[in-house]
Each structure stands twice: as C-alpha cells, then as structure tokens.
Scaffold this motif. Structure first.
Motif, PDB file in Angstrom:
ATOM      1  N   PRO A   1       0.827  -1.394   0.101  1.00 48.68           N
ATOM      2  CA  PRO A   1      -0.079  -0.148   0.058  1.00 48.68           C
ATOM      3  C   PRO A   1       0.673   1.219  -0.088  1.00 48.68           C
ATOM      4  O   PRO A   1       0.134   2.511   0.311  1.00 48.68           O
ATOM      5  CB  PRO A   1      -1.037  -0.119   1.264  1.00 48.68           C
ATOM      6  N   TYR A   2       1.958   1.185  -0.222  1.00 48.91           N
ATOM      7  CA  TYR A   2       3.082   2.249  -0.191  1.00 48.91           C
ATOM      8  C   TYR A   2       4.132   1.864  -1.144  1.00 48.91           C
ATOM      9  O   TYR A   2       4.405   0.741  -1.729  1.00 48.91           O
ATOM     10  CB  TYR A   2       3.534   2.452   1.228  1.00 48.91           C
ATOM     11  N   ASN A   3       4.981   2.944  -1.391  1.00 48.68           N
ATOM     12  CA  ASN A   3       6.173   2.625  -2.362  1.00 48.68           C
ATOM     13  C   ASN A   3       7.558   2.351  -1.219  1.00 48.68           C
ATOM     14  O   ASN A   3       7.440   2.518  -0.199  1.00 48.68           O
ATOM     15  CB  ASN A   3       6.530   3.990  -3.096  1.00 48.68           C
TER      16      ASN A   3
ATOM     17  N   ARG B   1       1.641   4.241  -6.124  1.00 48.05           N
ATOM     18  CA  ARG B   1       1.790   3.278  -5.069  1.00 48.05           C
ATOM     19  C   ARG B   1       2.193   1.818  -5.402  1.00 48.05           C
ATOM     20  O   ARG B   1       2.085   1.539  -6.782  1.00 48.05           O
ATOM     21  CB  ARG B   1       0.424   2.947  -4.087  1.00 48.05           C
ATOM     22  N   ASN B   2       2.773   1.046  -4.662  1.00 49.33           N
ATOM     23  CA  ASN B   2       3.281   0.005  -4.795  1.00 49.33           C
ATOM     24  C   ASN B   2       4.238  -0.373  -5.933  1.00 49.33           C
ATOM     25  O   ASN B   2       4.399  -1.008  -6.985  1.00 49.33           O
ATOM     26  CB  ASN B   2       2.226  -1.264  -5.366  1.00 49.33           C
TER      27      ASN B   2
ATOM     28  N   GLY C   1       5.015   9.185   0.581  1.00 50.24           N
ATOM     29  CA  GLY C   1       4.785   8.073  -0.160  1.00 50.24           C
ATOM     30  C   GLY C   1       5.142   6.843   0.205  1.00 50.24           C
ATOM     31  O   GLY C   1       4.690   5.742  -0.498  1.00 50.24           O
ATOM     32  N   GLY C   2       5.981   6.451   1.079  1.00 54.66           N
ATOM     33  CA  GLY C   2       6.206   5.221   1.343  1.00 54.66           C
ATOM     34  C   GLY C   2       7.464   4.912   2.274  1.00 54.66           C
ATOM     35  O   GLY C   2       7.371   5.888   3.163  1.00 54.66           O
TER      36      GLY C   2
END
Length: 176
Positions: free
Chosen positions: A8-10, A78-79, A101-102
C-alpha cells in the motif's frame, strides 16, 4: 511462478552509488512484477540529456531540482519501487516527499565493495577522477548522516545476492 507483491506504499531505495539500488529494484520487478522507476533514467528520458551533460551544462543544483520535481510527480503512485539517485536523500524536501509516499530503505556497502561495483562505470560524475577507496569513503561519510536520518531502515548489501537483499527488505518493511 511469479509472485506479485502488493504494497500500500512505495519503497524508496536510497544509498550511495553502487550500493545495489538498481539491482534490487530490477529483482523486485522480475520476481514480484512490481513497477520500478529509476530516477536517474527517468530524468535522462525527460531531458534527453545524460546525467554527466546535465551536471556539466546546468550544474548539480539544477539536477537536484529535477530530482525533487520527479519525486513530487511520483506522489500519487503506490506499490512501486523507486531507485533514487545517490544524492536524492540529501535534500530535506525530497525526504519529506518520500516519507509521504512510502518507506525509505537505505542500502549500504563498504567503500571497497562500491569501488569494485563502479570501477568500470563512467556515468557517475561525482566519482570522475575519484575512483579509489579513500575518496569513496570520504564522500560516503559526508552523506551518511543524511542517509541514516532519512531511512526507515537499512540493509547491508555486501556479499548478498539480489534475492537475499530483497527478502530482507520485504521482511523488514512488513515489521516496520
């Protein structure tokens, strides 16, 4: 069989040139079908200029501004695994954008490992005429505090395969 990772994040890979960011990013793409953005390659694509030409004609500061603009653009994805240029984490604004972002993963390697990996690479303007352990160690030490302050966690890459590095990143990110 290819496994698909869905985060669900980078994952923002930071660290000194030659520490394994691109290799780990490639492995994420090949084995987990994750999108990968190589920041340096993206800047080269957008400008039509090599990194060396950007540094030579526009200067390092202009290049750093391009990195920040790209990180802003990437705020909606994302991802994705984002392999950051070696200096991207040196700017507070970039770190803030990455955090939003992550997760920020610091990849590390010993100066001797870095030298071995970049010895025949002429695309790194900051190492031009400085490809020796002493100069690499000095630049690494100069950047170390900013890298460590930015990172959510770090992974040493010396003597590890891409598979081992990526497994450690995923294991640590899940618990972080």
């Amino acid at each position: 069989m290819m496994r698909t990772a869905s985060l669900p994040y980078n994952l923002y890979l930071i660290g000194f040139m030659g520490c394994g960011k691109s290799s780990a990013a490639s492995y994420f793409h090949e084995k987990y079908d994750m999108p990968v953005i190589e920041m340096d390659e993206e800047i080269v694509r957008k400008t039509g200029m090599s990194i060396q030409d950007i540094f030579r004609t526009r200067g390092e500061e202009a290049f750093r501004q391009m990195e920040t603009a790209l990180l802003r653009e990437l705020g909606t994805v994302r991802n994705t695994v984002i392999s950051c240029g070696g200096g991207a984490a040196m700017r507070a604004e970039n770190v803030k954008l990455m955090r939003e972002g992550g997760k920020i993963v610091l990849l590390t390697a010993k100066p001797e490992t870095i030298l071995e990996r970049v010895r025949n690479d002429s695309s790194r303007p900051l190492l031009e005429h400085h490809k020796n352990v002493q100069d690499i160690a000095a630049l690494m030490e100069k950047r170390r505090p900013a890298y460590e302050a930015a990172a959510d966690f770090s992974v040493a890459t010396d003597g590890k395969t891409e598979k081992e590095i990526v497994a450690e990143i995923l294991r640590t990110a899940a618990g972080n």
